[in-house]
Write an enzyme that holds these catalytic residues in place. Structure first.
Site, PDB file in Angstrom:
ATOM      1  N   GLY A  81     -73.590  46.196  54.629  1.00 44.65           N
ATOM      2  CA  GLY A  81     -72.379  45.562  54.126  1.00 44.65           C
ATOM      3  C   GLY A  81     -71.675  46.287  52.997  1.00 44.65           C
ATOM      4  N   ASN A 132     -78.817  49.761  52.186  1.00 42.71           N
ATOM      5  CA  ASN A 132     -77.877  49.742  53.301  1.00 42.71           C
ATOM      6  C   ASN A 132     -77.536  48.279  53.607  1.00 42.71           C
ATOM      7  OD1 ASN A 132     -78.330  49.874  56.823  1.00 42.71           O
ATOM      8  ND2 ASN A 132     -76.494  50.566  55.795  1.00 42.71           N
ATOM      9  N   CYS A 135     -83.946  48.685  63.920  1.00 45.15           N
ATOM     10  CA  CYS A 135     -83.079  48.317  65.036  1.00 45.15           C
ATOM     11  C   CYS A 135     -83.627  47.091  65.768  1.00 45.15           C
ATOM     12  CB  CYS A 135     -82.946  49.483  66.006  1.00 45.15           C
ATOM     13  SG  CYS A 135     -81.866  49.127  67.411  1.00 45.15           S
TER      14      CYS A 135
END
Length: 331
Positions: free
Chosen positions: A209, A207, A96
């Site tokens: 798109g 992970n 993140c």
């Protein structure tokens, strides 16, 4: 390293989106997809309202809790609590890019500290029996993704991590917003494929798109699992075919209409507990993406579910509209 479960597909942890209502809805569409909580920080788990932060329904299994933090002993304490609450996996956020996360020394900035991440993994592994996994980026800022991702992977594998999910983009901690970080840094799927080729014994998922199951199947020729994020949220109908396409099993709901019908008892129970209707219906707005009548479905739910006293009749009215359009087209 223990064998990680056969999680060919997962829905990514997404702040403000993958709450318990969202997960129960997704579970109407797929039994096999691994579902994730929103990220919750280890201090919040230890000191906060655990029912609010960690509460979930039995129907949500298999379910993973994603933790944010960088203090090994604190994360170990939080991981033990997560296991006690009945989660199937605990995942450490190393991806993140938000400012709040950076100021707390966790998330994507931990790509710069692989040995610390390894200490965190080892501390959690010592105290829980459920899988401990990591979700990371391929690098941050000026890092070269080749040595950066290898360093992270090697460190956590040495700490006996059970699986590594890789968001196939860099995160730019300087100059890009969290939203921009989800789109602007280019995707580099080949970098993740190379990692899997170098570490064939390590469970690695990808992970970033991934919007369709056709794309997912292409990735699964190279890695062990695919994680879908915004595509699964905005067009949740894609999840209705995961069990058949990726696992060779029947889906729990034959079609999206059936998924809404089976969700109705949950909606009624939650309203009786004081949940507002729009807290649930906001997650089902995209269900009929591309289907005639979808705009009216979204309009009814958006406008009427926020009204005082709104109840199941709002969802039934929106569903009736979809059914009427379908019948008109057949006629």
């Amino acid at each position: 390293m223990a064998k990680y479960p056969d999680h060919k597909c997962a829905v990514a942890p997404m702040m403000d989106w993958t709450d318990r209502h969202c997960r129960v809805f997704h579970r109407q569409l797929t039994r096999r997809t691994l579902l994730y909580t929103e990220m919750v920080t280890s201090p919040a788990v230890i000191h906060g309202d655990r029912q609010r932060l960690l509460g979930f329904s039995d129907i949500e299994h298999p379910i993973a809790c994603q933790l944010g933090g960088s203090e090994p002993e604190e994360l170990a304490k939080a991981a033990r609590i997560v296991e006690d609450w009945g989660y199937d996996e605990v995942n450490l956020n190393v991806g993140c890019p938000s400012d709040r996360v950076q100021s707390g020394r966790f998330g994507a900035c931990l790509m710069l500290e692989p040995e610390l991440v390894a200490e965190c993994v080892a501390a959690m592994k010592r105290v829980v029996s459920i899988p401990v996994t990591v979700k990371c980026r391929i690098g941050v800022d000026e890092q070269d993704p080749e040595p950066a991702l290898d360093a992270m992977a090697d460190a956590v594998v040495a700490a006996d991590v059970d699986a590594l999910w890789v968001h196939a983009r860099k995160a730019w901690l300087k100059g890009l917003s969290p939203k921009e970080n989800r789109d602007i840094p280019p995707l580099d799927y080949d970098r993740v494929y190379r990692l899997k080729a170098r570490l064939p014994h390590v469970w690695i998922g990808i992970n970033g798109g991934i919007a369709t199951l056709d794309e997912a199947e292409v990735h699964l020729a190279h890695v062990d699992g695919v994680m879908m994020g915004r595509a699964a949220y905005h067009d949740p109908g894609v999840l209705a075919d995961v069990d058949r396409r990726l696992y060779g099993e029947d889906a729990p709901a034959a079609d999206p209409l059936r998924a809404v019908e089976t969700l109705m008892s949950y909606i009624e129970d939650e309203l009786a507990r004081g949940t507002r209707l729009n807290q649930i219906t906001r997650h089902i707005l995209g269900l009929f993406q591309g289907v005639p009548g979808a705009r009216q479905w979204r309009r009814i739910l958006s406008e009427d579910s926020v009204k005082s006293g709104a109840g199941p009749e709002v969802v039934r009215a929106a569903l009736a509209h979809i059914n009427r359009v379908a019948l008109d087209m057949q006629g």
